[in-house]
Design a protein around this motif. Sequence first.
Motif, PDB file in Angstrom:
ATOM      1  N   GLU A  11       0.758  -1.262  -0.001  1.00 48.52           N
ATOM      2  CA  GLU A  11      -0.013   0.090  -0.056  1.00 48.52           C
ATOM      3  C   GLU A  11       0.684   1.163  -0.184  1.00 48.52           C
ATOM      4  N   ARG A  12       0.150   2.299  -0.539  1.00 48.37           N
ATOM      5  CA  ARG A  12       0.803   3.511  -0.393  1.00 48.37           C
ATOM      6  C   ARG A  12       0.371   4.285   0.830  1.00 48.37           C
ATOM      7  N   ILE A  13       1.364   4.836   1.569  1.00 45.54           N
ATOM      8  CA  ILE A  13       0.971   5.655   2.685  1.00 45.54           C
ATOM      9  C   ILE A  13       1.539   6.970   3.119  1.00 45.54           C
ATOM     10  N   SER A  14       0.983   7.818   3.663  1.00 45.07           N
ATOM     11  CA  SER A  14       1.508   8.924   4.012  1.00 45.07           C
ATOM     12  C   SER A  14       2.984   8.975   5.185  1.00 45.07           C
ATOM     13  N   ALA A  15       3.760   9.520   4.848  1.00 40.22           N
ATOM     14  CA  ALA A  15       5.201   9.515   5.938  1.00 40.22           C
ATOM     15  C   ALA A  15       4.731   9.853   7.086  1.00 40.22           C
ATOM     16  N   ASN A  16       4.956   9.182   8.126  1.00 39.26           N
ATOM     17  CA  ASN A  16       4.880   9.941   9.616  1.00 39.26           C
ATOM     18  C   ASN A  16       6.419  10.485  10.037  1.00 39.26           C
ATOM     19  N   LEU A  17       6.380  10.982  11.103  1.00 41.14           N
ATOM     20  CA  LEU A  17       7.726  11.619  11.563  1.00 41.14           C
ATOM     21  C   LEU A  17       8.697  10.639  11.577  1.00 41.14           C
ATOM     22  N   PHE A  18       8.505   9.458  12.126  1.00 38.77           N
ATOM     23  CA  PHE A  18       9.614   8.482  12.091  1.00 38.77           C
ATOM     24  C   PHE A  18       9.887   7.936  10.710  1.00 38.77           C
ATOM     25  N   LEU A  19       9.164   7.744   9.859  1.00 45.14           N
ATOM     26  CA  LEU A  19       9.571   7.159   8.450  1.00 45.14           C
ATOM     27  C   LEU A  19      10.158   8.413   7.550  1.00 45.14           C
ATOM     28  N   ILE A  25      13.097  11.798   3.814  1.00 49.96           N
ATOM     29  CA  ILE A  25      12.161  12.114   3.049  1.00 49.96           C
ATOM     30  C   ILE A  25      11.450  13.437   3.894  1.00 49.96           C
ATOM     31  N   LYS A  26      10.602  14.010   3.077  1.00 53.32           N
ATOM     32  CA  LYS A  26       9.487  15.052   3.642  1.00 53.32           C
ATOM     33  C   LYS A  26       8.491  14.338   4.367  1.00 53.32           C
ATOM     34  N   LEU A  27       7.985  15.092   5.364  1.00 48.90           N
ATOM     35  CA  LEU A  27       6.846  14.595   6.042  1.00 48.90           C
ATOM     36  C   LEU A  27       5.375  14.447   5.039  1.00 48.90           C
ATOM     37  N   THR A  28       5.491  15.223   4.126  1.00 49.41           N
ATOM     38  CA  THR A  28       4.377  15.064   3.151  1.00 49.41           C
ATOM     39  C   THR A  28       4.578  14.183   1.983  1.00 49.41           C
ATOM     40  N   ASP A  29       5.830  13.600   1.958  1.00 50.47           N
ATOM     41  CA  ASP A  29       6.073  12.544   1.036  1.00 50.47           C
ATOM     42  C   ASP A  29       5.231  11.161   1.214  1.00 50.47           C
ATOM     43  N   ASP A  30       5.018  10.374   0.327  1.00 49.68           N
ATOM     44  CA  ASP A  30       4.383   9.273   0.098  1.00 49.68           C
ATOM     45  C   ASP A  30       5.237   8.022   0.504  1.00 49.68           C
ATOM     46  N   VAL A  31       4.954   7.059   0.992  1.00 53.51           N
ATOM     47  CA  VAL A  31       5.618   5.906   1.046  1.00 53.51           C
ATOM     48  C   VAL A  31       5.069   4.673   0.620  1.00 53.51           C
ATOM     49  N   GLU A  48       8.266  -9.373   7.686  1.00 53.81           N
ATOM     50  CA  GLU A  48       9.168  -8.140   7.353  1.00 53.81           C
ATOM     51  C   GLU A  48       8.328  -7.069   6.800  1.00 53.81           C
ATOM     52  N   THR A  49       8.469  -5.927   7.192  1.00 49.94           N
ATOM     53  CA  THR A  49       7.915  -4.704   6.739  1.00 49.94           C
ATOM     54  C   THR A  49       9.028  -3.877   5.976  1.00 49.94           C
ATOM     55  N   ASN A  50       8.601  -3.567   4.649  1.00 47.95           N
ATOM     56  CA  ASN A  50       9.579  -2.817   3.830  1.00 47.95           C
ATOM     57  C   ASN A  50       8.863  -1.261   3.788  1.00 47.95           C
ATOM     58  N   TYR A  51       9.804  -0.137   3.921  1.00 47.92           N
ATOM     59  CA  TYR A  51       8.960   1.078   3.456  1.00 47.92           C
ATOM     60  C   TYR A  51      10.143   1.497   2.377  1.00 47.92           C
ATOM     61  N   LEU A  52       9.401   2.103   1.130  1.00 45.28           N
ATOM     62  CA  LEU A  52      10.116   2.610   0.131  1.00 45.28           C
ATOM     63  C   LEU A  52       9.769   4.232   0.037  1.00 45.28           C
ATOM     64  N   PRO A  53      10.583   5.105  -0.205  1.00 42.36           N
ATOM     65  CA  PRO A  53      10.225   6.262  -0.888  1.00 42.36           C
ATOM     66  C   PRO A  53       9.535   6.375  -2.259  1.00 42.36           C
ATOM     67  N   ALA A  54       8.263   6.750  -2.050  1.00 40.87           N
ATOM     68  CA  ALA A  54       7.316   6.600  -3.412  1.00 40.87           C
ATOM     69  C   ALA A  54       7.902   7.178  -4.424  1.00 40.87           C
ATOM     70  N   ALA A  55       8.692   8.437  -4.305  1.00 44.05           N
ATOM     71  CA  ALA A  55       9.193   9.364  -5.407  1.00 44.05           C
ATOM     72  C   ALA A  55       9.961   8.400  -6.057  1.00 44.05           C
ATOM     73  N   GLU A 124      15.288   2.343   1.043  1.00 46.65           N
ATOM     74  CA  GLU A 124      14.651   1.438   1.909  1.00 46.65           C
ATOM     75  C   GLU A 124      14.909   1.614   3.187  1.00 46.65           C
ATOM     76  N   PHE A 125      13.779   1.308   4.058  1.00 46.44           N
ATOM     77  CA  PHE A 125      13.832   1.047   5.522  1.00 46.44           C
ATOM     78  C   PHE A 125      12.986  -0.157   5.715  1.00 46.44           C
ATOM     79  N   SER A 126      13.457  -1.116   6.540  1.00 44.53           N
ATOM     80  CA  SER A 126      12.936  -2.199   6.772  1.00 44.53           C
ATOM     81  C   SER A 126      12.993  -2.689   8.034  1.00 44.53           C
TER      82      SER A 126
END
Length: 142
Positions: A11-19, A25-31, A48-55, A124-126
Motif C-alpha cells: 500500500e501507499r501511505i503518508s510518511a509519519n515523522l519516524f518514516l 524524506i519530507k513529512l508530506t511525501d508518500d511511502v 518483514e515490513t519494507n518502506y520505500l520512498p514512493a518518489a 529502503e527502511f525495513s
Amino acid sequence: VENIAEIRSFERISANLFLSRALNIKLTDDVIKIVRVFYAAGTPYVLETNYLPAAYFRDITEKMVEMQGLYNSFSTLGISISKAVEQIKPILIDKSTAGILQVRTNDAAMFIDRTTYSQDVVIEFSRSIVRSDYFIYTVELS
C-alpha cells in the motif's frame, strides 16, 4: 529448501515523522509499505515490513515484487544497492506476531532494522522479526 515470500499487504501511505527521518524524506511525501512473510519448507520464519520512498519507486507494483522479489525489482527499475546498515537486537515475540510465525508468545526472536542505500540516497527502511530458531548471524570483517 524452497523459500517463498507471501505479500500480506502492499500500500501507499503518508510518511509519519519516524518514516520521514528513516527514509530522509519530507513529512508530506508518500511511502510504499510492503508487509511480507517468508517461508522455508512451508514454515514461516520472517515477518518483514519494507518502506520505500514512493518518489523513487513510481513504477514498482505488487505483482513485480511477488514475481521477482523486492531487490530484483529494484534492479529491474534501474536502482542499484550500494550498501545496507542493519541493527539487530533480541526481542520476545508478541501475540499477533507469534500467530503469524507459528511460535509461542514470548518466544525469542531477532528484531532487525535495515536502512538500504543507492549511493548516498536511502531507498529502503525495513523492520524484520526473525524466528531465533531460523536465525544465524554471520559477520565477515576485512
